[in-house]
Design an enzyme around this catalytic site. Structure first.
Site, PDB file in Angstrom:
ATOM      1  N   ASP A  54       0.873  -1.172   0.000  1.00  0.00           N
ATOM      2  CA  ASP A  54       0.000   0.000   0.000  1.00  0.00           C
ATOM      3  C   ASP A  54       0.910   1.221   0.000  1.00  0.00           C
ATOM      4  O   ASP A  54       1.471   1.589   1.032  1.00  0.00           O
ATOM      5  CB  ASP A  54      -0.897  -0.007   1.245  1.00  0.00           C
ATOM      6  CG  ASP A  54      -1.868   1.159   1.272  1.00  0.00           C
ATOM      7  OD1 ASP A  54      -1.715   2.094   0.468  1.00  0.00           O
ATOM      8  OD2 ASP A  54      -2.790   1.143   2.120  1.00  0.00           O
ATOM      9  N   VAL A  55       1.087   1.833  -1.162  1.00  0.00           N
ATOM     10  CA  VAL A  55       2.076   2.891  -1.322  1.00  0.00           C
ATOM     11  C   VAL A  55       1.709   4.171  -0.582  1.00  0.00           C
ATOM     12  O   VAL A  55       2.524   5.087  -0.471  1.00  0.00           O
ATOM     13  CB  VAL A  55       2.313   3.206  -2.811  1.00  0.00           C
ATOM     14  CG1 VAL A  55       2.772   1.966  -3.563  1.00  0.00           C
ATOM     15  CG2 VAL A  55       1.056   3.796  -3.464  1.00  0.00           C
ATOM     16  N   SER A 112       1.367  13.236 -15.290  1.00  0.00           N
ATOM     17  CA  SER A 112       0.233  13.358 -16.215  1.00  0.00           C
ATOM     18  C   SER A 112       0.210  14.768 -16.766  1.00  0.00           C
ATOM     19  O   SER A 112       0.667  15.722 -16.113  1.00  0.00           O
ATOM     20  CB  SER A 112      -1.086  13.075 -15.492  1.00  0.00           C
ATOM     21  OG  SER A 112      -2.200  13.456 -16.285  1.00  0.00           O
ATOM     22  N   TYR A 161      -6.540  14.962  -8.377  1.00  0.00           N
ATOM     23  CA  TYR A 161      -5.618  14.224  -9.249  1.00  0.00           C
ATOM     24  C   TYR A 161      -4.579  15.168  -9.843  1.00  0.00           C
ATOM     25  O   TYR A 161      -3.379  14.853  -9.864  1.00  0.00           O
ATOM     26  CB  TYR A 161      -6.419  13.545 -10.358  1.00  0.00           C
ATOM     27  CG  TYR A 161      -5.583  12.768 -11.346  1.00  0.00           C
ATOM     28  CD1 TYR A 161      -5.066  11.518 -11.018  1.00  0.00           C
ATOM     29  CD2 TYR A 161      -5.317  13.270 -12.612  1.00  0.00           C
ATOM     30  CE1 TYR A 161      -4.308  10.779 -11.924  1.00  0.00           C
ATOM     31  CE2 TYR A 161      -4.565  12.552 -13.531  1.00  0.00           C
ATOM     32  CZ  TYR A 161      -4.062  11.311 -13.182  1.00  0.00           C
ATOM     33  OH  TYR A 161      -3.314  10.596 -14.087  1.00  0.00           O
ATOM     34  N   LYS A 220      -0.392  15.042  -9.397  1.00  0.00           N
ATOM     35  CA  LYS A 220       0.531  14.938 -10.523  1.00  0.00           C
ATOM     36  C   LYS A 220       1.410  16.179 -10.649  1.00  0.00           C
ATOM     37  O   LYS A 220       2.594  16.073 -11.023  1.00  0.00           O
ATOM     38  CB  LYS A 220      -0.245  14.698 -11.820  1.00  0.00           C
ATOM     39  CG  LYS A 220      -0.967  13.355 -11.852  1.00  0.00           C
ATOM     40  CD  LYS A 220      -0.016  12.177 -11.626  1.00  0.00           C
ATOM     41  CE  LYS A 220      -0.700  10.846 -11.842  1.00  0.00           C
ATOM     42  NZ  LYS A 220       0.208   9.696 -11.640  1.00  0.00           N
TER      43      LYS A 220
END
Length: 255
Positions: free
Chosen positions: A62-63, A151, A164, A168
Site C-alpha cells: 500500500d504505497v 500526467s 488528481y 501529478k
C-alpha cells in the site's frame, strides 16, 4: 541488454502502464521488482516476465503508507541486492468518483493524493537515501535513475479532477527538486507525463484529443521511461517528458 545486472523497482506494475514499463525493462535485461497493491495483477506481470525469460518477483504494498513502503524497499534490496532504477507508476484518477472540489468527498481526495503523490514521495525518499549511502560509501558517483509517471493534468489541470491534478503537479515539482539534491551523486531524476492513454476498457475515442490523431499506447510511455533510464538519457535530469501527441499544445482549430 542495456539493463543487465540492474534492478528496476516499478510501482503500479500490475496496472496497464506499469506492466508495459516492467515488460520493456525486463526485455532489456533488468531484474524487476513488481510492486502493486493487488496480488493477482502483480503475479500476472511476474508471470509474463518470467515466461519471456526474465527475472521478476512480486511485492504487495500500500504505497500510501510510509511504513509499508520502507518495508517493501528493504525486501527488494534483500532479494536483489540493490535498486538501480525506480519507476513510480502507481496511481489513478478519480474518474469513477469525479466531482467539483466543492462537492468532492474528503476520503476520495485523501486516497487520490495518497496513491498519486505520497506513493511516489515515499519510494523516492527510500531510493534517495539508498543512492546517497551507496555513493558516499564508494566515494564516487554511481549510476541511478528515478523516473516518476505524472500526467498532463499536472501541467494544465482539469475541472472535476482537482485532487488528481494536484498530485501529478506535485510529482513534477518533486522531480525538479530531487534532481537538484541527487545530481551530485550521479543520479538523474525525471518525469514522464502521459496524455490520454488508450486502455482495453476504454469506451471512447481519444484520437481527436491530440494533434497526431492517434491513440497513445502504454508502450509509448514505456519507451519514454526506458529512454530516460538508459545510458542515452544520462545527461537529462529534472525534466518532464510530455508524451501526449501534442494535446498540451492547446485547442485544435483555434486561430
Amino acid at each position: 541488454m542495456e539493463f543487465s545486472n540492474k534492478t528496476a523497482l516499478i510501482t503500479g506494475a500490475g496496472g496497464h502502464i506499469g506492466r508495459h514499463i516492467a515488460l520493456n525493462l525486463a526485455k532489456s535485461g533488468a531484474s524487476v521488482a513488481v510492486v502493486d497493491f493487488a496480488v493477482e495483477p502483480a503475479n500476472e506481470t511476474v508471470q509474463l516476465i518470467t515466461e519471456a525469460g526474465g527475472n521478476a518477483k512480486a511485492y504487495i504494498c500500500d504505497v500510501r503508507k510510509y511504513e509499508n513502503v520502507h518495508a517493501c524497499f528493504e525486501a527488494v534490496k534483500a532479494d536483489f541486492g540493490s535498486v538501480d532504477i525506480l519507476v513510480t507508476a502507481a496511481g489513478g484518477s478519480t474518474r469513477g468518483d469525479s466531482a467539483t472540489l466543492a462537492n468532492q468527498k474528503p476520503e476520495v481526495i485523501e486516497n487520490n493524493i495518497g496513491v498519486n503523490l505520497y506513493g511516489a514521495l515515499w519510494f523516492a525518499k527510500e531510493a534517495a537515501a539508498d543512492f546517497t549511502r551507496r555513493a558516499e560509501e564508494c566515494g564516487s558517483k554511481i549510476e541511478g535513475r528515478v523516473i516518476f509517471v505524472a500526467s498532463i493534468l499536472g501541467i494544465q489541470g482539469n475541472a472535476k479532477f482537482v485532487e488528481y491534478s494536484v498530485g501529478k503537479a506535485g510529482i513534477i515539482a518533486m522531480s525538479k527538486s530531487l534532481a537538484k539534491e541527487l545530481g551530485q551523486y550521479g543520479i538523474t531524476v525525471n518525469c514522464v507525463s502521459p496524455g490520454l492513454v488508450n486502455r482495453p476498457d476504454n469506451d471512447w475515442d481519444v484520437r481527436p484529443t491530440n494533434y497526431l490523431g492517434e491513440y497513445c499506447k502504454a508502450d509509448d510511455i514505456a519507451d519514454a521511461v526506458e529512454f530516460l533510464a538508459s545510458s542515452k538519457g544520462k545527461f537529462i535530469t529534472g525534466h518532464n517528458l510530455v508524451v501526449d501527441g501534442g494535446r498540451c499544445l492547446g485547442l485544435k482549430g483555434v486561430k
